[in-house]
Design an enzyme around this catalytic site. Sequence first.
Site, PDB file in Angstrom:
ATOM      1  N   ASP A  52      -1.495  -3.069   5.177  1.00 47.80           N
ATOM      2  CA  ASP A  52      -0.187  -3.126   4.525  1.00 47.80           C
ATOM      3  C   ASP A  52       0.849  -2.482   5.440  1.00 47.80           C
ATOM      4  OD1 ASP A  52       1.981  -3.061   2.792  1.00 47.80           O
ATOM      5  OD2 ASP A  52       1.238  -1.312   1.692  1.00 47.80           O
ATOM      6  N   ASN A  54       4.305  -2.358   4.645  1.00 47.74           N
ATOM      7  CA  ASN A  54       5.547  -1.928   3.989  1.00 47.74           C
ATOM      8  C   ASN A  54       5.352  -1.006   2.794  1.00 47.74           C
ATOM      9  OD1 ASN A  54       4.554  -3.704   2.100  1.00 47.74           O
ATOM     10  ND2 ASN A  54       6.210  -5.204   2.294  1.00 47.74           N
ATOM     11  N   ASP A  56       3.767  -1.412  -0.096  1.00 50.86           N
ATOM     12  CA  ASP A  56       3.704  -1.926  -1.472  1.00 50.86           C
ATOM     13  C   ASP A  56       2.274  -2.014  -1.991  1.00 50.86           C
ATOM     14  OD1 ASP A  56       2.709  -4.096  -0.109  1.00 50.86           O
ATOM     15  OD2 ASP A  56       4.148  -5.552  -0.906  1.00 50.86           O
ATOM     16  N   ASP A  60      -0.415  -7.553   4.416  1.00 51.97           N
ATOM     17  CA  ASP A  60       0.569  -8.585   4.721  1.00 51.97           C
ATOM     18  C   ASP A  60       0.429  -9.058   6.168  1.00 51.97           C
ATOM     19  OD1 ASP A  60       1.896  -6.478   6.214  1.00 51.97           O
ATOM     20  OD2 ASP A  60       2.788  -5.825   4.330  1.00 51.97           O
ATOM     21  N   ASP A 230     -11.874 -25.116   1.703  1.00 48.54           N
ATOM     22  CA  ASP A 230     -12.400 -24.541   0.478  1.00 48.54           C
ATOM     23  C   ASP A 230     -13.029 -25.621  -0.411  1.00 48.54           C
ATOM     24  OD1 ASP A 230     -12.410 -22.044  -1.253  1.00 48.54           O
ATOM     25  OD2 ASP A 230     -11.353 -23.421  -2.591  1.00 48.54           O
ATOM     26  N   GLU A 284     -16.511 -25.267   3.329  1.00 43.65           N
ATOM     27  CA  GLU A 284     -17.278 -24.480   2.374  1.00 43.65           C
ATOM     28  C   GLU A 284     -18.032 -25.483   1.506  1.00 43.65           C
ATOM     29  OE1 GLU A 284     -16.674 -21.085  -1.090  1.00 43.65           O
ATOM     30  OE2 GLU A 284     -15.260 -22.741  -0.921  1.00 43.65           O
TER      31      GLU A 284
END
Length: 582
Positions: A52, A54, A56, A60, A230, A284
């Site tokens: 992370d 930032n 929060d 990211d 996926d 997958e």
Amino acid sequence: MTYSARIALAFFSLFLFLPKISFAVDQALNGYEPKWWKEAVVYQVYPRSFKDSNGDGIGDLKGITSKLDYLQSLGVDVIWLSPHYDSPNADNGYDIRDYEKVMKEFGTMADFDELLKGVKARGMRLVLDLVVNHTSDEHRWFVESRKSKDNPYRDYYIWRPGKDGGPPNNYTSFFSGSAWTLDPTTNEYYLHCFAVKQPDLNWDNPKVRQEVYSLMKFWLDKGVDGFRMDVIPFISKLPDLPDIPPEYRERPQYFYTQGPHLHEYLQEMNKEVLSKYDMMTVGEAFGVTLEGTPMLVDERRHELNMIFNFDAVRIGHPSTPWIGWTLPKLKAIYTDEDQKLDQHSWNTVFLSNHDNPRVVSAFGDDSPEWREKSAKLLATMVLTLKGTPFIYQGDELGMTNYPFKGIEDFDDIEVKNAWKEYVETGRISKEHFLDNARRVARDNSRTPIQWDDSSNGGFTTGKPWLAVNPNYKKINAAEEQKDKDSVYQYFQRMLAFRKTTKAFSYGDYKDLDPQNEKIFAYTRTLGKEKYLVVLNFSKDALKYSLPGVKAGKLVMSNEGAAEENATTLMMKGWEARVYRVE
């Protein structure tokens, strides 16, 4: 003969000889055609839990970019980025609202472009998750589709009237309950093999397929190097959507993969998109048997490069509950894969991902005494078996399962839905459910990466979206980068060693002792190069007599010095060795 005629004759002769040159190269690699993705090692990044930037509490894209030097130093070739697209996060990004927009929690398209630029600058490649069996119910296609039966987007999804006062058939969701939800606007049901907020796309509609090909080109034209696809075998549905027969009800994935147009659609995708780029594809293939694998990956069929076969990674929990596993059964899976996939069908090797528990907790020994050694042994195995290796973030640190205490500790929709279906209805006891969930829950692998021993393991300065494993004080990247005997540095050495020979990519595989319950010994042979791998899958010190081979020179070990040029080895607990055999 004129000069120009001699030049033309020379080129013609070279043209005639080219097939022989190509054949010679293939034979040198045991008949395999060389490809960069066959020799690569892939590292999966789960953005929400990686880093992370930032505060929060959510990982990211800028956080990933800040750690590219770490991944380059580790020695991986390809980064597989789990979904980063705009999403309401009903299933942590696998419910996509806009395929050409970045999830706001992860940043902006400019952040993505900077990440891609950084990956390329470091000589690595970037592969994205392609989730196109279903979308989010907030995707504009579905928003339109549910408005009316004659909406132009109605046929983008699978709608059916109810039957006998209930759903159209007995299809079940992988996240518990029926795979059908009644929409009151049109009083019809829509199909969702996963969460209610993940309606299945109708691939029989050519407009849907063209939409998918368009979004694939959008990212490929940006410069990404391929896709992990996926649940891709689910895209073709059986005509008239018949009920699941009794023999498939416990494992419906083997029923959902029987759609008649799967290969037709993948070949169309290959023709219109995949064949136009130098890229990697991996499907997958949950629900595809090993026998059915060549239909998807045989290079002469022009579909996918490779798929994930789940026989090994799910050996301890093919369904629920946890049933445990044995080494002979695990070895038999690798031998079976080797025997049933020829030089035209490439394989993958993996024991962990975002949908499975931590590898050292599932296949090693995560106790303080044996965690590091068993993590190194598993790294040795994954990086020397036959196929493209995939490692999951945190494997290189030996991260372990989280010590879940109650249902409130879990975030995963699969666990929460199952709790409602089984515990709240009294079908399973609370204790039994939690014991199983602690072993196999997907949240085990989704806890944030442990970067250092500061608050929240250095993952965030805020409150993390999912709790950091409390063992981060001891298990973290900063400490392991300094410690020459750490799991991280062992991964570094193994990855560097793997690059020195093509034997671990294209070499023949042979299990030397299939029924041994504690020792996994196998060879990888390419021409005159031959390597012997010996792994002690136990904490017991063992005297082991090699069957029909001499150890040779020790080139890698998680213990240090060991016997060389010997036929009898004294193996310590969870010891791993790699020998060059003369």
